[in-house]
Design a protein around this motif. Structure first.
Motif, mmCIF file in Angstrom:
data_model
loop_
_atom_site.group_PDB
_atom_site.id
_atom_site.type_symbol
_atom_site.label_atom_id
_atom_site.label_comp_id
_atom_site.label_asym_id
_atom_site.label_seq_id
_atom_site.Cartn_x
_atom_site.Cartn_y
_atom_site.Cartn_z
ATOM 1 N N ARG A 1 0.836 -1.220 0.000
ATOM 2 C CA ARG A 1 0.000 0.000 0.000
ATOM 3 C C ARG A 1 0.861 1.257 0.000
ATOM 4 N NH1 ARG A 1 -4.932 0.865 2.437
ATOM 5 N NH2 ARG A 1 -5.710 2.962 2.017
ATOM 6 N N GLU B 1 -3.536 -8.974 2.807
ATOM 7 C CA GLU B 1 -4.614 -8.118 2.294
ATOM 8 C C GLU B 1 -5.190 -7.235 3.392
ATOM 9 O OE1 GLU B 1 -7.001 -11.079 -0.222
ATOM 10 O OE2 GLU B 1 -7.487 -9.104 -1.068
ATOM 11 N N ALA B 2 -5.362 -7.841 4.586
ATOM 12 C CA ALA B 2 -5.876 -7.068 5.720
ATOM 13 C C ALA B 2 -4.915 -5.946 6.088
ATOM 14 C CB ALA B 2 -6.113 -7.996 6.910
ATOM 15 N N TYR C 1 -2.862 -4.491 4.101
ATOM 16 C CA TYR C 1 -2.925 -3.503 3.015
ATOM 17 C C TYR C 1 -3.957 -2.426 3.366
ATOM 18 C CZ TYR C 1 -3.257 -1.755 -1.820
ATOM 19 O OH TYR C 1 -3.234 -0.969 -2.951
ATOM 20 N N GLN C 2 -5.084 -2.879 3.958
ATOM 21 C CA GLN C 2 -6.152 -1.947 4.355
ATOM 22 C C GLN C 2 -5.810 -1.203 5.637
ATOM 23 O OE1 GLN C 2 -8.496 -1.402 2.294
ATOM 24 N NE2 GLN C 2 -8.057 -3.153 0.960
ATOM 25 N N ALA C 3 -5.056 -1.843 6.530
ATOM 26 C CA ALA C 3 -4.918 -1.333 7.903
ATOM 27 C C ALA C 3 -3.697 -0.440 8.132
ATOM 28 C CB ALA C 3 -4.857 -2.525 8.872
#
Lengths: 387, 190
Positions: free
Chosen positions: B144, B174-175, B177-179
């Motif tokens: 990210r 993936e988590a 990437y969001q966090a």
């Protein structure tokens, strides 16, 4: 197919592609990855070979010699102390004229105990009669092992392929993995013309008096010297199949150079960056990588430095009481050929010291001016010595 | 040439992370090199690993003295190691840390981001409370904030690059990437 691999993985892949029939080895850091993964692929049946786990490197080399005499394509790998422990059998395999191929991972010899890159281990075996090749990158590892089998089986001499510890053994980088079919075309199965065979008994390792001894050794000397040209010919053939050339010497920007930095192994890549930097400052400098040390690639060296006035040798090794071993080799090779040539030898990067652009440039300046931080010891100047 | 330096502790998977990252960028068509500062370190000791990226073949080897990116797998290393040592003035520094610690622990002009990789790893069943496996998690966060690594390429590299539980590792990345969150400077985390 392009893949990202460590040098050790490239070595394993080459052994598989070469369809090696017998592997015998004893694990040692940083070679362990090679023998573990070979045991794996042989265990899974991906390589139809006999894996012989043994109690020592001395036995590993003895096993390889026996298997090779029986006509099998054989492989082993070791490093540092393990190579030293093989010493007796290195003389034996070369004298027995068996085409064993070995990977040696160049690691410092103890004491003090150290796992990192240093060339003294293999260079101190230079008089055993083995062909010695020093790799520049992971692609070179894979290709050189395949070339090595072709050369070894033609010359009937064993070949040692050397990989810098960690800088090559454990560095992941992209390389092209050739397909099996094309490798099979380049490297057909090994057929020993004379071999151990119970149905056709022959004596190997004869006892020999003075009458024959000198002639046998003289023949071997000639055959060994011929490998410098043979390697380059086989490398050209490899190039025609795979479009990659791996010759005994590799020159970089030497055509108009006044000064040439000679090196072996992976430090050459960094040295070329230093060459580019120094060229920007107007210094006419080039780099020469000696890929082969035995036989010594005399013609290639003499050709590459024909117009050079000053040679700098970077040794990641030393012969105590003399100087860096590559510097010795270069001087011996050029003596009487170029009496006007100045040679400055540095010992740098031993025991895992990084050879960086910032290491090289001050050494070049010191070689020119006579002033710098590297300290004198006999004929060599040592970098990285604590005050 | 872009240089990335990982700081971790022996056994945390910094070396595996460096290889996965190299593979991910290789999939994007770059020349890559991954290299461990490897040796006699035991579990728990401070270790480092390096990745080089370039559009041309990479000939330089050895430690990266002036990294563009620093990824720290273990927050407690900050007490022991100057993780920003030699980093370029605008380097991106990614920390495994809790979000509520608002203070920037890194001195200098660097761009600093964080991700609570331990929480995400445990949520996805990676490792244990005392030894969470966070190396692929922090790579998700890196994808990210890097701004140039496609998450899909990273996930493919994780799938082939981890020895066990690839699906959990991919989900955790993936988590992360969001966090991922910004701590200081111009960080791409929105």
């Amino acid at each position: 197919m392009k893949k990202v691999m460590m040098g050790t993985e490239a070595a394993t892949m080459a052994v598989k592609l070469a369809r090696v029939q017998v592997v015998s080895a004893y694990p040692i850091t940083p070679q362990t990855v090679i023998v573990e993964s070979l045991a794996d692929i042989i265990g899974r049946g991906e390589l139809k070979a006999k894996y012989m786990p043994v109690e020592s490197e001395h036995t590993a080399m003895s096993s390889c010699m026996g298997a090779s005499l029986a006509g099998a394509r054989t492989f082993t790998a070791t490093s540092s102390q393990g190579l030293a422990y093989m010493h007796e059998m290195l003389h034996f395999t070369a004298g027995e004229r068996v085409p064993v191929v070995m990977v040696n991972c160049n690691r410092a010899l103890a004491p003090p105990w150290n796992l990192y890159c240093d060339h003294t281990d293999s260079l101190s075996q230079r008089d055993t009669g083995w062909i010695q090749y020093y790799c520049a990158d992971a692609q070179d590892v894979l290709d050189a092992i395949l070339i090595a089998y072709a050369v070894a089986e033609q010359a009937l001499l064993p070949v040692m392929i050397n990989l810098d510890a960690f800088y090559l053994t454990h560095t992941s980088e992209p390389l092209d993995v050739p397909d099996q079919e094309t490798v099979d075309l380049f490297l057909p199965p090994y057929h020993a013309s004379l071999k151990l065979d119970v149905n056709d008994p022959k004596t190997f390792s004869i006892v020999c008096g003075a009458d024959l001894f000198s002639s046998i050794k003289y023949k071997r000397q000639g055959d060994t010297l011929a490998v410098a040209r043979l390697w380059d010919q086989v490398a050209e053939k490899y190039n025609s199949h795979f479009n990659r050339l791996h010759k005994t010497v590799e020159a970089y920007r030497t055509e108009d150079a006044d000064l040439c930095i000679v090196s072996i192994g992976t430090a050459t890549g960094t040295i070329r960056l230093a060459v580019d930097r120094l060229r920007e400052e107007g210094l006419k400098v080039g780099s020469l990588r000696l890929a082969m040390i035995r036989p010594f690639p005399l013609e290639g060296l003499q050709r590459a430095i024909a117009k050079v006035k000053h040679v700098i040798v970077i040794d990641r090794d030393v012969s105590f009481g003399a100087e860096g071993i590559v510097a010795q080799e270069v001087k011996a090779g050029l003596f009487g050929h170029r009496g006007d040539l100045k040679v400055t030898g540095f010992v740098a990067g031993v025991g895992g010291n990084d050879v960086t652009v910032d290491t090289i440039i001050p050494l070049v300046r010191q070689a020119i001016s006579g002033y710098g931080n590297a300290v004198e010891a006999g004929m060599s100047l040592w970098a990285e010595v604590l005050p | 040439m872009v240089g990335i330096r990982f700081h971790g502790r022996g056994g945390q998977g910094a070396v595996v992370a460096s290889k996965i990252l190299a593979h991910a960028y290789f999939k994007q068509g770059l020349y890559v090199q991954a290299f461990p500062s490897f040796g006699m370190e035991r579990k728990g000791a401070a270790v480092s690993a390096f990745v080089r990226l370039d559009s041309a073949p990479i000939v330089e080897r050895g430690d990266i003295k002036n990294p563009d990116v620093v990824i720290v797998l273990d927050f407690s290393l900050l007490r022991k190691v100057d993780v920003a040592h030699g980093a370029k003035p605008d380097a991106l520094i990614l920390l495994n840390c809790k979000e509520n610690e608002n203070q920037n622990p890194i001195k200098g002009s660097f761009r600093v981001a964080g991700v609570d990789a331990v929480k995400i790893a445990l949520h996805h069943g990676l490792g244990s409370k005392t030894a969470p496996i966070i190396n692929t998690v922090i790579l998700g966060a890196y994808a990210r904030v890097s701004g140039d690594l496609a998450l899909s390429n990273l996930l493919e590299a994780i799938e082939t690059g981890v020895p066990v539980s690839p699906k959990q590792n991919m989900a955790a990345a993936e988590a992360a990437y969001q966090a991922v969150f910004r701590i200081s400077g111009d960080v791409n985390a929105d």
